[in-house]
Write a protein that holds these residues in place. Structure first.
Motif, PDB file in Angstrom:
ATOM      1  N   SER A  20     -48.480 -37.309  -9.155  1.00  0.00           N
ATOM      2  CA  SER A  20     -49.486 -37.911 -10.024  1.00  0.00           C
ATOM      3  C   SER A  20     -49.512 -39.409  -9.775  1.00  0.00           C
ATOM      4  O   SER A  20     -48.713 -40.149 -10.348  1.00  0.00           O
ATOM      5  CB  SER A  20     -49.148 -37.629 -11.495  1.00  0.00           C
ATOM      6  OG  SER A  20     -49.214 -36.260 -11.762  1.00  0.00           O
ATOM      7  N   TYR A  53     -54.314 -38.871 -26.382  1.00  0.00           N
ATOM      8  CA  TYR A  53     -54.467 -38.287 -25.052  1.00  0.00           C
ATOM      9  C   TYR A  53     -53.122 -38.283 -24.309  1.00  0.00           C
ATOM     10  O   TYR A  53     -52.818 -37.337 -23.582  1.00  0.00           O
ATOM     11  CB  TYR A  53     -55.514 -39.063 -24.247  1.00  0.00           C
ATOM     12  CG  TYR A  53     -56.900 -38.470 -24.338  1.00  0.00           C
ATOM     13  CD1 TYR A  53     -57.456 -38.097 -25.561  1.00  0.00           C
ATOM     14  CD2 TYR A  53     -57.661 -38.288 -23.201  1.00  0.00           C
ATOM     15  CE1 TYR A  53     -58.721 -37.554 -25.632  1.00  0.00           C
ATOM     16  CE2 TYR A  53     -58.934 -37.757 -23.262  1.00  0.00           C
ATOM     17  CZ  TYR A  53     -59.454 -37.386 -24.482  1.00  0.00           C
ATOM     18  OH  TYR A  53     -60.716 -36.846 -24.534  1.00  0.00           O
ATOM     19  N   ASN A  57     -50.878 -34.890 -23.078  1.00  0.00           N
ATOM     20  CA  ASN A  57     -50.742 -34.819 -21.616  1.00  0.00           C
ATOM     21  C   ASN A  57     -52.077 -34.756 -20.888  1.00  0.00           C
ATOM     22  O   ASN A  57     -52.177 -34.164 -19.812  1.00  0.00           O
ATOM     23  CB  ASN A  57     -49.851 -33.644 -21.204  1.00  0.00           C
ATOM     24  CG  ASN A  57     -48.435 -33.832 -21.666  1.00  0.00           C
ATOM     25  OD1 ASN A  57     -47.871 -34.913 -21.525  1.00  0.00           O
ATOM     26  ND2 ASN A  57     -47.861 -32.801 -22.262  1.00  0.00           N
ATOM     27  N   ARG A  58     -53.092 -35.401 -21.446  1.00  0.00           N
ATOM     28  CA  ARG A  58     -54.360 -35.538 -20.732  1.00  0.00           C
ATOM     29  C   ARG A  58     -54.244 -36.660 -19.712  1.00  0.00           C
ATOM     30  O   ARG A  58     -54.953 -36.677 -18.715  1.00  0.00           O
ATOM     31  CB  ARG A  58     -55.512 -35.857 -21.696  1.00  0.00           C
ATOM     32  CG  ARG A  58     -55.819 -34.813 -22.753  1.00  0.00           C
ATOM     33  CD  ARG A  58     -56.429 -33.531 -22.224  1.00  0.00           C
ATOM     34  NE  ARG A  58     -57.562 -33.654 -21.338  1.00  0.00           N
ATOM     35  CZ  ARG A  58     -58.834 -33.779 -21.705  1.00  0.00           C
ATOM     36  NH1 ARG A  58     -59.156 -33.825 -22.972  1.00  0.00           N
ATOM     37  NH2 ARG A  58     -59.789 -33.855 -20.803  1.00  0.00           N
ATOM     38  N   TRP A  59     -53.357 -37.621 -20.006  1.00  0.00           N
ATOM     39  CA  TRP A  59     -53.043 -38.714 -19.103  1.00  0.00           C
ATOM     40  C   TRP A  59     -51.689 -39.266 -19.482  1.00  0.00           C
ATOM     41  O   TRP A  59     -51.135 -38.918 -20.533  1.00  0.00           O
ATOM     42  CB  TRP A  59     -54.096 -39.794 -19.101  1.00  0.00           C
ATOM     43  CG  TRP A  59     -54.362 -40.527 -20.402  1.00  0.00           C
ATOM     44  CD1 TRP A  59     -53.481 -40.796 -21.423  1.00  0.00           C
ATOM     45  CD2 TRP A  59     -55.589 -41.116 -20.817  1.00  0.00           C
ATOM     46  NE1 TRP A  59     -54.082 -41.504 -22.420  1.00  0.00           N
ATOM     47  CE2 TRP A  59     -55.385 -41.713 -22.070  1.00  0.00           C
ATOM     48  CE3 TRP A  59     -56.839 -41.207 -20.228  1.00  0.00           C
ATOM     49  CZ2 TRP A  59     -56.396 -42.381 -22.763  1.00  0.00           C
ATOM     50  CZ3 TRP A  59     -57.835 -41.869 -20.918  1.00  0.00           C
ATOM     51  CH2 TRP A  59     -57.612 -42.445 -22.164  1.00  0.00           C
ATOM     52  N   PHE A  77     -52.787 -39.193 -14.093  1.00  0.00           N
ATOM     53  CA  PHE A  77     -53.513 -38.037 -14.595  1.00  0.00           C
ATOM     54  C   PHE A  77     -52.892 -36.777 -14.010  1.00  0.00           C
ATOM     55  O   PHE A  77     -52.558 -36.748 -12.827  1.00  0.00           O
ATOM     56  CB  PHE A  77     -54.990 -38.112 -14.194  1.00  0.00           C
ATOM     57  CG  PHE A  77     -55.684 -39.316 -14.764  1.00  0.00           C
ATOM     58  CD1 PHE A  77     -56.376 -39.231 -15.954  1.00  0.00           C
ATOM     59  CD2 PHE A  77     -55.617 -40.543 -14.121  1.00  0.00           C
ATOM     60  CE1 PHE A  77     -56.998 -40.345 -16.497  1.00  0.00           C
ATOM     61  CE2 PHE A  77     -56.237 -41.665 -14.650  1.00  0.00           C
ATOM     62  CZ  PHE A  77     -56.929 -41.564 -15.841  1.00  0.00           C
ATOM     63  N   GLU A  81     -56.312 -32.095 -14.141  1.00  0.00           N
ATOM     64  CA  GLU A  81     -57.355 -32.832 -14.847  1.00  0.00           C
ATOM     65  C   GLU A  81     -58.135 -33.707 -13.867  1.00  0.00           C
ATOM     66  O   GLU A  81     -57.571 -34.270 -12.949  1.00  0.00           O
ATOM     67  CB  GLU A  81     -56.744 -33.740 -15.914  1.00  0.00           C
ATOM     68  CG  GLU A  81     -56.084 -32.999 -17.054  1.00  0.00           C
ATOM     69  CD  GLU A  81     -57.059 -32.629 -18.155  1.00  0.00           C
ATOM     70  OE1 GLU A  81     -58.283 -32.700 -17.951  1.00  0.00           O
ATOM     71  OE2 GLU A  81     -56.584 -32.259 -19.233  1.00  0.00           O
ATOM     72  N   SER A  82     -59.404 -33.836 -14.100  1.00  0.00           N
ATOM     73  CA  SER A  82     -60.236 -34.765 -13.353  1.00  0.00           C
ATOM     74  C   SER A  82     -60.190 -36.108 -14.068  1.00  0.00           C
ATOM     75  O   SER A  82     -60.505 -36.191 -15.260  1.00  0.00           O
ATOM     76  CB  SER A  82     -61.675 -34.254 -13.292  1.00  0.00           C
ATOM     77  OG  SER A  82     -62.573 -35.300 -13.030  1.00  0.00           O
ATOM     78  N   GLN A  85     -63.463 -36.913 -15.708  1.00  0.00           N
ATOM     79  CA  GLN A  85     -63.745 -36.105 -16.898  1.00  0.00           C
ATOM     80  C   GLN A  85     -62.899 -36.548 -18.084  1.00  0.00           C
ATOM     81  O   GLN A  85     -63.388 -36.642 -19.209  1.00  0.00           O
ATOM     82  CB  GLN A  85     -63.512 -34.613 -16.615  1.00  0.00           C
ATOM     83  CG  GLN A  85     -63.845 -33.720 -17.789  1.00  0.00           C
ATOM     84  CD  GLN A  85     -65.303 -33.820 -18.222  1.00  0.00           C
ATOM     85  OE1 GLN A  85     -66.201 -33.989 -17.392  1.00  0.00           O
ATOM     86  NE2 GLN A  85     -65.557 -33.741 -19.503  1.00  0.00           N
ATOM     87  N   VAL A  86     -61.627 -36.841 -17.853  1.00  0.00           N
ATOM     88  CA  VAL A  86     -60.748 -37.281 -18.936  1.00  0.00           C
ATOM     89  C   VAL A  86     -61.246 -38.605 -19.510  1.00  0.00           C
ATOM     90  O   VAL A  86     -61.364 -38.764 -20.733  1.00  0.00           O
ATOM     91  CB  VAL A  86     -59.283 -37.405 -18.461  1.00  0.00           C
ATOM     92  CG1 VAL A  86     -58.406 -38.040 -19.527  1.00  0.00           C
ATOM     93  CG2 VAL A  86     -58.737 -36.039 -18.076  1.00  0.00           C
ATOM     94  N   THR A  89     -64.555 -38.022 -21.516  1.00  0.00           N
ATOM     95  CA  THR A  89     -64.409 -37.411 -22.842  1.00  0.00           C
ATOM     96  C   THR A  89     -63.758 -38.377 -23.827  1.00  0.00           C
ATOM     97  O   THR A  89     -64.116 -38.400 -25.003  1.00  0.00           O
ATOM     98  CB  THR A  89     -63.613 -36.098 -22.789  1.00  0.00           C
ATOM     99  OG1 THR A  89     -62.329 -36.318 -22.228  1.00  0.00           O
ATOM    100  CG2 THR A  89     -64.350 -35.037 -21.986  1.00  0.00           C
TER     101      THR A  89
END
Length: 148
Positions: A20, A53, A57-59, A77, A81-82, A85-86, A89
């Motif tokens: 990551s 977030y 764990n979205r980032w 990220f 996940e893109s 996109q994260v 949103t």
């Protein structure tokens, strides 16, 4: 005079990058030159949404700093996940719930090594000093990281 069209660059991590990677992100407010973010109540909302977030764990936020009309962050990220996109949103949530208006896109730069990460963190922390908003980076209160 006709100016050349600006090339649109994708925000995809190359397939050969393992793990990551950390990205240096700059996201601007829709209206530049206006103090949109550096208010205690607004900063609290932005940092709470960032922490949410992070916890989900979205980032992974390494560092986030607000300036008057933009923010800088060092973030990773999950590969599932893109990044686009994260970020989209997250901005949509802040727009819908708190009426914060953002520019459509953002700037990102993948950090390639530990020295680059340290350099970008120093650059981010010095941003309020360079803008004449603080004398010392440690006095700027609009900064957040999970450890803080």
């Amino acid at each position: 005079m006709i100016l050349p069209q600006r090339k649109a660059l994708g925000h995809m991590t190359p397939a050969w990058v393992r793990g990551s990677p950390v990205f240096f992100i700059t996201q601007c407010a829709a209206q530049r030159s206006k103090n949109t973010f550096c208010h205690d109540d607004i900063a609290k909302l932005i940092f709470a949404a960032a922490a949410n977030y992070h916890e989900r764990n979205r980032w992974h936020v390494h560092l986030m700093l607000l300036m008057r009309d933009h923010l800088h962050a060092l973030m990773s990220f999950p590969q599932v996940e893109s990044m686009s996109q994260v970020l989209r949103t997250w901005k949509h949530y802040l727009s819908r719930q708190h009426h914060l208006e953002w520019q459509r896109d953002y700037f990102d730069h993948r950090i390639r090594d530990p020295a680059g990460l340290q350099d970008k963190a120093a650059y981010i922390r010095q941003n309020p000093v360079r803008a004449g908003l603080a004398i010392d980076p440690g006095e700027w209160r609009f900064v957040w990281s999970p450890a803080s």
